[in-house]
Write a protein that holds these residues in place. Structure first.
Motif, PDB file in Angstrom:
ATOM      1  N   ASN A   1       0.829  -1.219   0.000  1.00 33.32           N
ATOM      2  CA  ASN A   1       0.000   0.000   0.000  1.00 33.32           C
ATOM      3  C   ASN A   1       0.854   1.255   0.000  1.00 33.32           C
ATOM      4  N   LYS A   2       1.943   1.210   0.763  1.00 39.14           N
ATOM      5  CA  LYS A   2       2.841   2.370   0.809  1.00 39.14           C
ATOM      6  C   LYS A   2       3.464   2.605  -0.572  1.00 39.14           C
TER       7      LYS A   2
ATOM      8  N   LYS B   1      -9.467   7.797  -3.202  1.00 35.91           N
ATOM      9  CA  LYS B   1      -8.213   7.943  -3.959  1.00 35.91           C
ATOM     10  C   LYS B   1      -8.268   9.017  -5.046  1.00 35.91           C
TER      11      LYS B   1
ATOM     12  N   ASP C   1       0.885   4.156  -2.779  1.00 33.45           N
ATOM     13  CA  ASP C   1       0.690   5.568  -2.430  1.00 33.45           C
ATOM     14  C   ASP C   1       1.840   6.418  -2.968  1.00 33.45           C
ATOM     15  N   ASP C   2       3.068   5.881  -2.863  1.00 35.75           N
ATOM     16  CA  ASP C   2       4.232   6.606  -3.411  1.00 35.75           C
ATOM     17  C   ASP C   2       4.093   6.787  -4.925  1.00 35.75           C
TER      18      ASP C   2
ATOM     19  N   THR D   1       1.316   6.947  -6.585  1.00 39.17           N
ATOM     20  CA  THR D   1       0.289   7.970  -6.809  1.00 39.17           C
ATOM     21  C   THR D   1       0.884   9.365  -6.640  1.00 39.17           C
ATOM     22  N   ASN D   2       1.675   9.542  -5.567  1.00 36.29           N
ATOM     23  CA  ASN D   2       2.239  10.866  -5.294  1.00 36.29           C
ATOM     24  C   ASN D   2       3.288  11.288  -6.318  1.00 36.29           C
TER      25      ASN D   2
END
Lengths: 255, 218
Positions: free
Chosen positions: B177-178, B203, B181-182, B184-185
């Motif tokens: 998940n991390k 999201k 998320d990275d 996505t960012n």
């Protein structure tokens, strides 16, 4: 962690090549004799049917087995290549519908897996040649004459694969035509047996390749007419491939 | 300039592919028609709809798998697609060989196809000695780690997801998940197709609803 016992050490950088090698490798992965199974049918057929038909045709059964071994080697490769080509895009649909790999990769993969199977057939043919007391020097020299055949089959495979996706009837239709072509190709019989009807064989699109490879492998020389026919067949296939490129974008949609 | 722009895009699936189709001219049944869509930098786009509503088909058009039958598509970025991450795995091969094959399938640049990069992905999976065993011996949780690790190591401007990924046991799931998320960012844009409106609302900053061959932005 190191890649000490990984087969990836060779670091192949073309997906089609690696996929073709892996497909062939994994087919016989959990068997005792592994890739030798690929040639088992061929060996059994040649060593049983050679003496049997040699006797039926009242010819020297050693010479006939030698003739059959070389002809069947070519036919097995042609048959395997074209039959696999019919399912090429369908069996690769997982890749085609989920990646943007060029279709060239699938054609290369089929070429590589067929070349892998051919290498086993070829060793089996050399084994039969030695078993019959013949020299394998000319058999090895005949490898040069396989190059045009593989190029021709590579082109045909692209057309067969596309037709099989766009028109599903083409799979059983072309399968049946291939079975018919097997009887129409002088593998068990000699062209001369047809007498005045020998011209029929000249319309066989595999015969010029078969006759050339077999003649060279058995220590003879290729006929010029066959070399010229090969050239025209390859050019025709190339033109068909160029035309078929226009329809390639439909493959994913029709899968 | 948009990263991806669709102008008047229509798409239909063939009803039949028998030889008779050469002579028959049937009107096409469109999945969607005359669709306009722009994906800009900073967009996290969600496609929401029921099964068969066309969200995966549109994702495949954005990925370049399908060509639209009408209209045009302009791409001004490089994309990575997570359409079906299990694609291309050979259960008879070991984890390392599958990583090698998946890297080529995901069209990583040739300079990435080396032992060092394969080891980097292998260590991300945390599968240890299991990487030397055929993948058919893996549990489903272990199995998905290989394609997931290969997919998330690819640097792209736009990522396309068919369903948000959930990978492995609790420990690995938080790591996965991390990573997502990275991604996505750090990405310029992202498109996620899903049947979970809750997840998309968390999201995404733009959501499109697919219903009855229509697509509307909410």
């Amino acid at each position: 962690m190191i890649l000490s016992n990984s087969k990836s050490e060779n670091m192949i950088k073309h997906f089609g090549v690696l996929h073709g090698l892996n497909a062939f490798r994994s087919r016989y992965k959990r068997t005792v004799i592994g890739r030798i199974w690929e040639a088992s049918n061929y060996l059994i057929f040649v060593l049983i049917m050679g003496p049997l038909f040699g006797t039926i045709f009242k010819t020297d059964y050693i010479e006939f087995t030698y003739y059959l071994a070389n002809g069947l080697l070519v036919w097995n490769v042609v048959n395997k290549y074209l039959n696999d080509a019919l399912g090429l895009y369908v069996s690769s649909s997982g890749y085609i519908l989920n990646t943007t790999l060029s279709y060239e990769h699938y054609s290369v993969s089929l070429l590589v897996s067929t070349l892998s199977a051919f290498s086993v057939y070829f060793v089996a043919c050399c084994f039969v040649t030695l078993f019959l007391g013949k020299s394998i020097e000319s058999t090895i020299y005949s490898l040069l004459f396989w190059i045009p055949l593989f190029f021709y089959l590579y082109l045909l495979s692209k057309i067969f694969a596309l037709l099989a996706v766009l028109y599903r009837d083409c799979v059983p239709l072309l399968n049946s035509l291939l079975s018919g072509l097997a009887f129409f190709t002088p593998i068990i019989w000699h062209k001369e047996y047809l007498g005045d009807a020998q011209w029929v064989v000249n319309y066989n699109p595999i015969y010029p390749f078969l006759d050339t490879i077999r003649a060279v492998s058995m220590g003879g020389s290729p006929e010029w007419i066959n070399i010229i026919s090969q050239f025209y067949l390859i050019i025709s296939a190339l033109i068909l491939v160029i035309i078929s490129e226009r329809f390639k974008h439909l493959v994913a949609k029709y899968l | 300039m948009s990263l991806i722009e669709l102008k008047n895009v229509s798409f239909d699936y063939p009803i039949d592919s028998s030889l008779f189709e050469i002579f028959r001219r049937r009107p096409p049944i469109y999945i969607f028609k005359n669709l306009d869509l722009k994906i800009n930098k900073g967009d996290v786009v969600g496609f929401y709809g029921n099964n068969g509503s066309g969200k995966s088909t549109l994702l495949k058009i954005l990925a370049g798998v399908y060509q639209p039958v009408e209209g045009s598509i302009e791409i001004n970025c490089n994309r990575s697609s997570f359409l079906n991450i299990f694609t291309g795995l050979n259960p008879e091969l070991n984890g390392y060989d599958n990583i090698h094959q998946s890297l080529l399938m995901q069209q990583y640049k040739p300079e990435y196809i080396n032992k060092q990069f394969i080891n980097q992905i292998a260590s991300y999976t945390e599968l240890g000695e299991a990487l030397f065993k055929p993948m058919r011996t893996y549990s489903s949780g272990m199995y998905i780690r290989i394609p997931f690790a290969v997919a998330v190591h690819k640097q792209s401007e736009v990522y396309l997801f068919d369903e948000w990924l959930s990978v492995g046991d609790d420990n690995f799931k938080s790591k996965a998940n991390k990573t997502l998320d990275d991604l996505t960012n750090n990405s310029s844009a992202m498109v996620i197709a899903s049947q979970s409106l809750d997840m998309l609302e968390k999201k995404c900053n733009r959501i499109f609803i697919f219903k009855d061959q229509n697509i509307e932005e909410r």
